[in-house]
Design an enzyme around this catalytic site. Structure first.
Site, PDB file in Angstrom:
ATOM      1  N   HIS A 180      40.341  15.427  19.168  1.00  0.00           N
ATOM      2  CA  HIS A 180      41.300  16.473  19.522  1.00  0.00           C
ATOM      3  C   HIS A 180      42.758  16.016  19.600  1.00  0.00           C
ATOM      4  CE1 HIS A 180      38.521  19.777  20.524  1.00  0.00           C
ATOM      5  NE2 HIS A 180      37.704  18.862  21.008  1.00  0.00           N
ATOM      6  N   GLU A 190      36.935  23.227  16.975  1.00  0.00           N
ATOM      7  CA  GLU A 190      35.827  22.283  16.859  1.00  0.00           C
ATOM      8  C   GLU A 190      35.348  22.079  15.422  1.00  0.00           C
ATOM      9  OE1 GLU A 190      34.747  20.236  18.940  1.00  0.00           O
ATOM     10  OE2 GLU A 190      35.321  20.992  20.906  1.00  0.00           O
ATOM     11  N   SER A 218      35.290  13.740  14.366  1.00  0.00           N
ATOM     12  CA  SER A 218      34.722  12.677  15.204  1.00  0.00           C
ATOM     13  C   SER A 218      33.293  12.335  14.806  1.00  0.00           C
ATOM     14  CB  SER A 218      34.761  13.088  16.682  1.00  0.00           C
ATOM     15  OG  SER A 218      33.989  14.261  16.910  1.00  0.00           O
ATOM     16  N   HIS A 222      34.779  11.771  21.013  1.00  0.00           N
ATOM     17  CA  HIS A 222      34.930  13.136  20.502  1.00  0.00           C
ATOM     18  C   HIS A 222      36.191  13.784  21.069  1.00  0.00           C
ATOM     19  CE1 HIS A 222      34.107  17.365  19.561  1.00  0.00           C
ATOM     20  NE2 HIS A 222      34.520  17.587  20.810  1.00  0.00           N
TER      21      HIS A 222
END
Length: 288
Positions: free
Chosen positions: A132, A173, A193, A127
């Protein structure tokens, strides 16, 4: 990765960083990364922002499996001046904001097990890094992340972190972006993700998809235990950065101090509505 009240574990540095320990990953852990990477990399084209796909090459490193943060940081530094540092898990808000403000992205160094393939509660290295890092290779989004860190330091001093945390949640997010020629795309790390949410966020009729508005977003609750009921849509990364840099958040915090929270599924008359969701998925889960 942030949390207000936790104690620093033994063995961590003053800034809460730890060695990644790349040479300690097992073959099974590297294989898990490869499985997750291949699945997402095949599914995302056409669904994710082009800037993410452009940045994905930064993760295609010389070693198989989980990226080595030293090598990854070297490539990121050349692109946008960012680096990736390992932390033991959740870290205090002030430490998190300080890292972002200084262009350091914090990542856990563990990876999920096969039993957690599609869901785990605490973010893992897949993740954190796959989700990111590709956008941190984009200069505009990289600047937004640093600006958020600086804003977080100010918010901490003013005692309004909860409001600002919603900005992170609904952009970094779980954000969507509008492509004028090709509809909505995903860019939030929690979506890109996740195989399931990469499909749900764009295709399912259940969630609301609403235009980005800072004040509205900061009043809106969110859920951490399932797919989102709301997604907010930005026009561009340039506009997101501009609004962040040119907005004086102090008056906004003061204005919202007495304002009630907006329930997740609510649509306001002032909203720009891309999708008025059925909320069917959320209702089904509540009854399950």
């Amino acid at each position: 990765m942030a949390n207000a009240h936790i104690d620093r574990p033994a063995g961590t540095a003053e800034d809460w960083t730890i060695p990644q320990g790349w040479d300690r990953y097992s073959a099974a852990e590297h294989a898990m990364w490869d499985q997750l990477f291949e699945r997402q990399a095949k599914m995302l084209p056409g669904r994710v922002a082009s800037e993410f796909m452009d940045g994905l090459d930064v993760l295609r490193l010389s070693k198989p499996g989980i990226p080595d943060f030293e090598e990854l940081s070297e490539r990121l530094m050349k692109a946008t001046g960012w680096q990736v540092v390992a932390v033991p898990g959740l870290i205090p808000d002030d430490v998190f904001f300080d890292h972002l403000a200084n262009r350091r992205f914090v990542s856990g160094n563990f990876i999920r097990t096969p039993e957690q393939l599609d869901y785990l509660q605490e973010p893992d290295i897949f993740h954190d890094v796959f989700g990111h890092v590709p956008l941190l290779a984009n200069p505009v989004f990289a600047d937004y992340m640093q600006a958020y860190g600086v804003g977080g330091q100010r918010a901490a001093g003013a005692g309004v972190i909860e409001r600002l945390s919603r900005l992170y949640w609904y952009t970094v997010e779980f954000g969507l972006i509008r492509d004028a020629s090709d509809g909505l795309k995903i860019y939030g790390a929690g979506i890109v993700s996740s195989y399931g949410e990469s499909l749900f966020s764009l295709d399912d009729p259940s969630p609301n998809r609403l235009g980005f508005d800072v004040r509205r977003l900061m009043r809106t609750k969110y859920r951490i235990d399932d797919y989102q009921q709301n997604y907010f849509v930005i026009d561009s990364f340039e506009d997101l950065l501009k609004q962040t840099l040119e907005t004086d958040f102090g008056p906004i915090y003061a204005e919202l101090a007495g304002a009630p929270d907006i329930e997740i599924e609510t649509i306001l008359p002032t909203d720009t509505v891309y999708t008025h969701g059925t909320q069917a998925y959320a209702r089904e889960q509540a009854l399950a």
